[in-house]
Design an enzyme around this catalytic site. Structure first.
Site, mmCIF file in Angstrom:
data_model
loop_
_atom_site.group_PDB
_atom_site.id
_atom_site.type_symbol
_atom_site.label_atom_id
_atom_site.label_comp_id
_atom_site.label_asym_id
_atom_site.label_seq_id
_atom_site.Cartn_x
_atom_site.Cartn_y
_atom_site.Cartn_z
ATOM 1 N N ASP A 244 0.827 -1.215 0.000
ATOM 2 C CA ASP A 244 0.000 0.000 0.000
ATOM 3 C C ASP A 244 0.860 1.264 0.000
ATOM 4 O OD1 ASP A 244 -3.076 -0.796 0.499
ATOM 5 O OD2 ASP A 244 -1.787 -2.199 1.565
ATOM 6 N N HIS B 199 0.686 3.592 -2.478
ATOM 7 C CA HIS B 199 -0.224 4.655 -2.932
ATOM 8 C C HIS B 199 0.536 5.824 -3.566
ATOM 9 C CE1 HIS B 199 -4.130 3.170 -1.458
ATOM 10 N NE2 HIS B 199 -3.414 2.571 -0.526
ATOM 11 N N ASP C 129 -1.605 -2.091 -4.364
ATOM 12 C CA ASP C 129 -1.802 -0.640 -4.272
ATOM 13 C C ASP C 129 -0.475 0.109 -4.336
ATOM 14 O OD1 ASP C 129 -4.519 -0.751 -4.258
ATOM 15 O OD2 ASP C 129 -4.792 -0.273 -2.150
ATOM 16 N N ASN D 53 -6.657 -2.929 -5.172
ATOM 17 C CA ASN D 53 -7.941 -2.420 -5.655
ATOM 18 C C ASN D 53 -7.819 -1.029 -6.266
ATOM 19 O OD1 ASN D 53 -7.397 -1.694 -2.825
ATOM 20 N ND2 ASN D 53 -9.318 -0.568 -2.935
ATOM 21 N N HIS D 54 -6.742 -0.311 -5.967
ATOM 22 C CA HIS D 54 -6.559 1.019 -6.558
ATOM 23 C C HIS D 54 -5.926 0.954 -7.934
ATOM 24 C CE1 HIS D 54 -7.484 4.061 -3.359
ATOM 25 N NE2 HIS D 54 -7.523 2.953 -2.644
ATOM 26 N N HIS E 283 -4.354 -9.151 -1.415
ATOM 27 C CA HIS E 283 -4.788 -7.767 -1.208
ATOM 28 C C HIS E 283 -6.306 -7.770 -1.131
ATOM 29 C CE1 HIS E 283 -3.813 -3.397 -1.434
ATOM 30 N NE2 HIS E 283 -5.085 -3.320 -1.818
ATOM 31 N N HIS F 130 -3.779 -4.329 1.730
ATOM 32 C CA HIS F 130 -5.047 -3.594 1.690
ATOM 33 C C HIS F 130 -5.394 -2.947 3.024
ATOM 34 C CE1 HIS F 130 -8.926 -2.273 0.323
ATOM 35 N NE2 HIS F 130 -9.545 -2.946 1.258
ATOM 36 N N HIS G 179 -4.523 -0.785 6.102
ATOM 37 C CA HIS G 179 -3.505 0.240 6.283
ATOM 38 C C HIS G 179 -2.910 0.276 7.681
ATOM 39 C CE1 HIS G 179 -4.256 3.021 2.591
ATOM 40 N NE2 HIS G 179 -4.335 1.737 2.271
#
Length: 632
Positions: free
Chosen positions: A107, A109, A147, A215-216, A319, A348, A350
């Site tokens: 994650d 991001h 992610d 998922n992002h 994830h 996934h 955080h």
């Protein structure tokens, strides 16, 4: 944390024969005896004899040993200092020829709030620190559990910075200490030459990165038939290895990436993000199969046909939502994961829970690295951000948490305006005061200032601690290396921290968040969303006897006796339409309330979807004729 051979290590045993070497580090799953303390010298001798040599020991019996137990319980990693000095036991050197070292992160991001002048570089600074730590700890590979990007279609600016960071840290002239023994075309996606990126003779990659999608950044169709993810662009550029993608929606067959380094063999399973309901339904229908390797390294039977002791250490990274109160169908339950897994890396979520914890089924361990950048102002994001250094040798593994320093400090607090008013007797806050908003603003400003000071103190401590740990990881060779990578991205204005104050305002009004945050411009990184107003729930107010239904008041009072049901009100569509459109400010001018209610009634209860459309079409025709008549 200390290094090999001390009471602060998390050493996990999968071989039952090795339990005699660690009588105080392994506790029974039945009795749950407390862990006894031992001296550092005794533990160091035992750890080195099992981990640094062939891993074999004399046979021994333990009456409390459960044959289904695949891992022992390591001692807690609770030493203070966070790595502020050299670890004891052995020098900080590259892993030996039989130890596979993996950096675990998830994650990231990248590109989150990239246009923000303060927080725009936070995600890139965190990724660069992750890869810098990979270099410092001399890992064999990096595992990213979804992610990597924040947006499904990242901007060119985000892609440019990401590719530049990966190219700078992952390409070099050193050799890679492990090799893939499985068919790479079956387990890796978007390979240029049919092999992993570090095996391509036209590229010089010495730090392989293996990643799944989240998922992002999940694959989507861009006007065509082929589904592509942003990670596909990095994979086709030979910057990382993309695995764990499953395009079939009715049947998932997870094939592992088989890695071997010396005598250590690791089966790496990956599952990119899917819709939780669909995946849950497929798992319940037994349409998710995990292929297992045989002793020769060839993918053999599925998860129900192979012997458990096949010489492979099994790692599964996914994830998805964890079962944390999200509902039975909106998550992956730990009981769904095959029992023969050794370690599960969960993406996934955080919240950083990096220390491996025992699964509910009791046969494998779960580590949750958490995100490297805060994307929401919640309690889970306020925990310290860390990555994990995973060492695997034979059937043993150890995961060492490493703190991140390039993370913006975040403090969260909560205040109840009603309690402040009651405690002050109305002298500080009074809901009937005509200047109540000004008084509220002053009270909340004091709370925010305290949170800012707390966040800055914690941020300074965390940065100093992370820098000390990084200095401890540097060897003498690294300090004088002319080709040593220099950090390019850092936090912009690190003293501008993140602050979130949850305000329970029952009986009071709310404040404009942007107007209130203007007082803290230059002090916080999120001035427009500092305050989060919420009201007390009905169950809580029912406990005070001030409201709520008869059932909620009884539940709040903890009554055991039966409760008479309340009268149910008969509500139909016509009543809803009339109630909502009866007032003058909501009264419709073009549509007729009665005809609208009839059309909705036919649409909802009579399953005649064309009736509402016919009514609206007739109304539109009448309105057009009226407009044409008036214009003529």
């Amino acid at each position: 944390s200390r290094y090999l051979g001390t009471t602060s290590n998390n050493l996990h045993l999968a071989n039952p024969q090795q339990r005699s070497l660690f009588p105080t580090m392994v506790r029974s799953r039945r009795t749950r005896r407390p862990i006894q303390e031992e001296s550092d010298e005794d533990n160091e001798e035992k750890y080195n004899s099992a981990f640094h040599h062939d891993g074999k020991s004399s046979d021994g019996d333990d009456d409390n040993y459960d044959g289904r137990m695949r891992h022992g319980i390591g001692v807690d990693d609770t030493t203070s200092g966070g790595g502020g000095g050299r670890e004891r036991g052995c020098p900080n050197a590259p892993p030996d020829e039989d130890t596979l070292r993996i950096l675990v992160s998830t994650d990231n991001h990248l590109g989150y709030l990239e246009r923000d002048p303060i927080r725009g570089l936070d995600s890139f600074a965190a990724l660069e620190e992750v890869l810098s730590l990979a270099r410092q700890h001399k890992v064999d590979m990096v595992l990213l559990s979804g992610d990597l990007f924040h947006d499904n279609k990242p901007s060119r600016r985000t892609l440019h910075k990401t590719m530049e960071i990966l190219r700078r840290y992952c390409m070099g002239s050193e050799s890679v200490g492990f090799h893939i023994v499985s068919d790479q075309k079956d387990c890796l996606r978007s390979v240029v030459s049919g092999r992993a990126n570090y095996e391509d003779e036209f590229y010089s990659v010495d730090l392989p990165v293996f990643a799944i999608h989240g998922n992002h950044d999940d694959p989507t169709r861009d006007g065509g038939t082929e589904m592509l993810s942003a990670i596909d662009l990095l994979a086709v550029s030979n910057l990382l290895n993309y695995f764990g993608r499953h395009d079939q929606v009715d049947n998932v067959q997870v094939s592992p990436v088989l890695l071997q380094k010396g005598t250590t063999k690791v089966a790496l399973y990956g599952m990119g993000s899917m819709r939780d309901e669909r995946l849950n339904r497929m798992w319940q229908g037994k349409k998710v199969r995990f292929l297992r390797p045989d002793s020769n390294g060839v993918n053999g039977g599925d998860d129900g046909e192979c012997d458990n002791e096949n010489g492979w250490f099994n790692i599964f990274t996914l994830h998805q939502n964890r079962d944390l109160g999200r509902g039975a169908k909106n998550c992956v339950h730990e009981s769904m994961i095959p029992e023969w897994m050794d370690l599960v890396v969960w993406g996934h979520e955080h919240e950083c829970l990096i220390t491996p914890s025992e699964s509910l089924v009791g046969t494998f361990r779960i580590t949750q690295p958490g995100s490297s950048v805060a994307t929401s102002l919640t309690m889970g994001e306020a925990k310290r951000k860390q990555i994990g250094i995973l060492d695997v040798r034979g059937s043993q593994f150890r995961l060492k948490p490493v703190p991140l320093g390039s993370v913006r400090s975040f403090a969260i607090g909560e205040v109840n305006l009603g309690e402040i008013a009651r405690n002050s007797g109305g002298g500080v806050l009074d809901a009937e005061d005509p200047k109540v908003e000004e008084r509220m603003s002053d009270v909340l400003a004091q709370e925010v200032e305290a949170l800012i000071e707390k966040a800055r103190d914690e941020g300074n401590f965390l940065r100093e601690d992370a820098e000390a740990a990084a200095r401890a990881a540097l060897t003498l060779e690294d300090e004088f290396d002319p080709d040593r990578r220099q950090r390019k991205y850092t936090l912009q204005n690190p003293d501008q921290v993140l602050v979130r104050l949850k305000v329970e305002h029952s009986g009071f009004t709310t404040l404009n968040n942007q107007r209130f945050g203007s007082r803290f411009v230059g002090e916080v990184a999120n001035p427009s969303d500092i305050l989060l107003f919420h009201r007390r729930r009905k169950a809580e107010s029912a406990a005070d006897g001030k409201g709520g239904t008869k059932k909620s008041r009884a539940a709040a009072a903890d009554l055991i006796g039966p409760i008479e049901p309340e009268d149910l009100e008969d509500i139909n569509v016509e009543d809803l339409v009339n109630d909502n459109l009866a007032s003058t400010d909501k009264k419709m001018e073009l549509l007729n309330e009665r005809q609208m209610a009839l059309g909705e009634n036919f649409f909802i209860f009579s399953f005649l979807p064309t009736e509402l459309g016919k009514f609206l079409q007739h109304l539109y025709s009448s309105f057009w004729l009226l407009q044409h008549w008036m214009s003529s």
